[in-house]
Design an enzyme around this catalytic site. Sequence first.
Site, PDB file in Angstrom:
ATOM      1  N   ASP A  79      -9.092   7.826   8.345  1.00 46.74           N
ATOM      2  CA  ASP A  79     -10.099   6.816   7.999  1.00 46.74           C
ATOM      3  C   ASP A  79     -10.221   5.787   9.112  1.00 46.74           C
ATOM      4  OD1 ASP A  79     -11.976   5.584   6.142  1.00 46.74           O
ATOM      5  OD2 ASP A  79     -10.482   3.987   5.935  1.00 46.74           O
ATOM      6  N   ILE A  86       0.837  -1.201   0.000  1.00 45.72           N
ATOM      7  CA  ILE A  86       0.000   0.000   0.000  1.00 45.72           C
ATOM      8  C   ILE A  86       0.870   1.247   0.000  1.00 45.72           C
ATOM      9  CG2 ILE A  86      -1.730   1.309   1.289  1.00 45.72           C
ATOM     10  CD1 ILE A  86      -2.791  -1.373   2.344  1.00 45.72           C
ATOM     11  N   GLU A  92     -12.383   3.021  17.547  1.00 46.93           N
ATOM     12  CA  GLU A  92     -13.495   2.962  16.591  1.00 46.93           C
ATOM     13  C   GLU A  92     -14.441   1.794  16.821  1.00 46.93           C
ATOM     14  OE1 GLU A  92     -11.957   0.682  12.653  1.00 46.93           O
ATOM     15  OE2 GLU A  92     -10.882   2.546  13.105  1.00 46.93           O
ATOM     16  N   HIS A  95     -13.497   4.088   8.278  1.00 46.38           N
ATOM     17  CA  HIS A  95     -12.760   2.871   7.889  1.00 46.38           C
ATOM     18  C   HIS A  95     -13.278   2.321   6.548  1.00 46.38           C
ATOM     19  CE1 HIS A  95     -10.175  -0.423   9.912  1.00 46.38           C
ATOM     20  NE2 HIS A  95     -10.069  -0.508   8.598  1.00 46.38           N
ATOM     21  N   ASP A 110      10.823   2.605   7.115  1.00 44.79           N
ATOM     22  CA  ASP A 110      10.339   1.239   7.250  1.00 44.79           C
ATOM     23  C   ASP A 110      11.463   0.393   7.820  1.00 44.79           C
ATOM     24  OD1 ASP A 110       8.805  -1.092   7.056  1.00 44.79           O
ATOM     25  OD2 ASP A 110       7.940  -0.490   5.135  1.00 44.79           O
ATOM     26  N   SER A 134      -4.511   3.408   7.850  1.00 48.48           N
ATOM     27  CA  SER A 134      -4.014   2.084   8.208  1.00 48.48           C
ATOM     28  C   SER A 134      -4.724   1.533   9.441  1.00 48.48           C
ATOM     29  CB  SER A 134      -2.495   2.134   8.430  1.00 48.48           C
ATOM     30  OG  SER A 134      -1.989   0.849   8.696  1.00 48.48           O
ATOM     31  N   ARG A 135      -4.253   1.889  10.640  1.00 52.75           N
ATOM     32  CA  ARG A 135      -4.869   1.440  11.885  1.00 52.75           C
ATOM     33  C   ARG A 135      -4.912   2.612  12.859  1.00 52.75           C
ATOM     34  NH1 ARG A 135      -6.581  -1.892   9.236  1.00 52.75           N
ATOM     35  NH2 ARG A 135      -6.479  -4.175   9.408  1.00 52.75           N
TER      36      ARG A 135
END
Length: 333
Positions: A257, A154, A262, A294, A173, A232-233
């Site tokens: 998002d 992604i 949530e 989400h 990363d 993502s999270r």
Amino acid sequence: MEILAFGVQADEKPLIEQAFAGRHDVHCLDVFLTEDTAPIAADHEIVSSSVNADLNAEVLRILAAGGTRMIAQRSTGFNNIDLDVARELGLTVARVSYYSPYSVAEFAWTLAMAVNRRIVRAANRTRDFDFRLDGLMGRDFRGRTAGVLGTGKIGEAFTRIAHGFGMELLGWDVAENPACRELGMTYVDRDTLLAQSDLISLHVPLLPSTHHLIDAAALAHVKHDAVLVNSSRGGLIDTDALVGALRTGRLAGVGLDVYEAEAGLFFLDKSLEVVEDDTLARLVTFPNVVVTSHQAYYTRDAVAQIIDATVRNVDDYLAGRRSENVLVPDAQA
């Protein structure tokens, strides 16, 4: 075999029923899998859960006691599942290890553009026939710097779009992605990325090491006029710290998002209820913040791939096969 699928959205139901047609009966429920709803699964050997299911130890014990032996989660993330307890109970747990990365990457860019160009505010104004431009000024992304935290599939897709915009590229990363390198990405440490990026997008999994990756200390490094996007999270961002930063005027805008609390909110209609989450209630009042529920993955292409993978996971379980999607027992076992 009848499969019980929890947390099925209205748009998903016909796709799930069509995918399982001629193979197994599937009963779709719009309720999420929780301690309260888990008893519904009694006498169902296989259940399918959604990303917002709460598969804690108690839920898993209820499922196992009712005869469930396989859980097919319709998502890539599995931080909502107590895998150790699932292993103890002898449950097979599988996820969807891959679906269209473009769905999430394109939505992350949708959020970035909506925040930068004040699209939500502009649309709300024009509904009232207010066509002023006051407060709607954004910036060109071309020539500015995109910081990508997490450069897997992604993150790479997001990077390719950023490259198309003509942006400078910074990445962070645990392992470098050669494809991102070829696009001109420079890998730096997290704080350098935060300090130099005009647009920051999160694409890492939620792990103990990434929980609150963006906290108060990290936000102190971010440019005052940067745009922050998280598709993502939710747990990657310390939301209280984010609200604090927004209150001081730091950040040109935020697109979310996902939200760390949530569960029990997203995917549900709470419009006629009092939402007791004061942090979320404060967050959505900021005029430079856009929050969606989400939905980044929610394209026909991605959902079809998720469902197809779920069908394969069920077939593999019944045939005694293992795949990279199996989390418990360990895929390599």
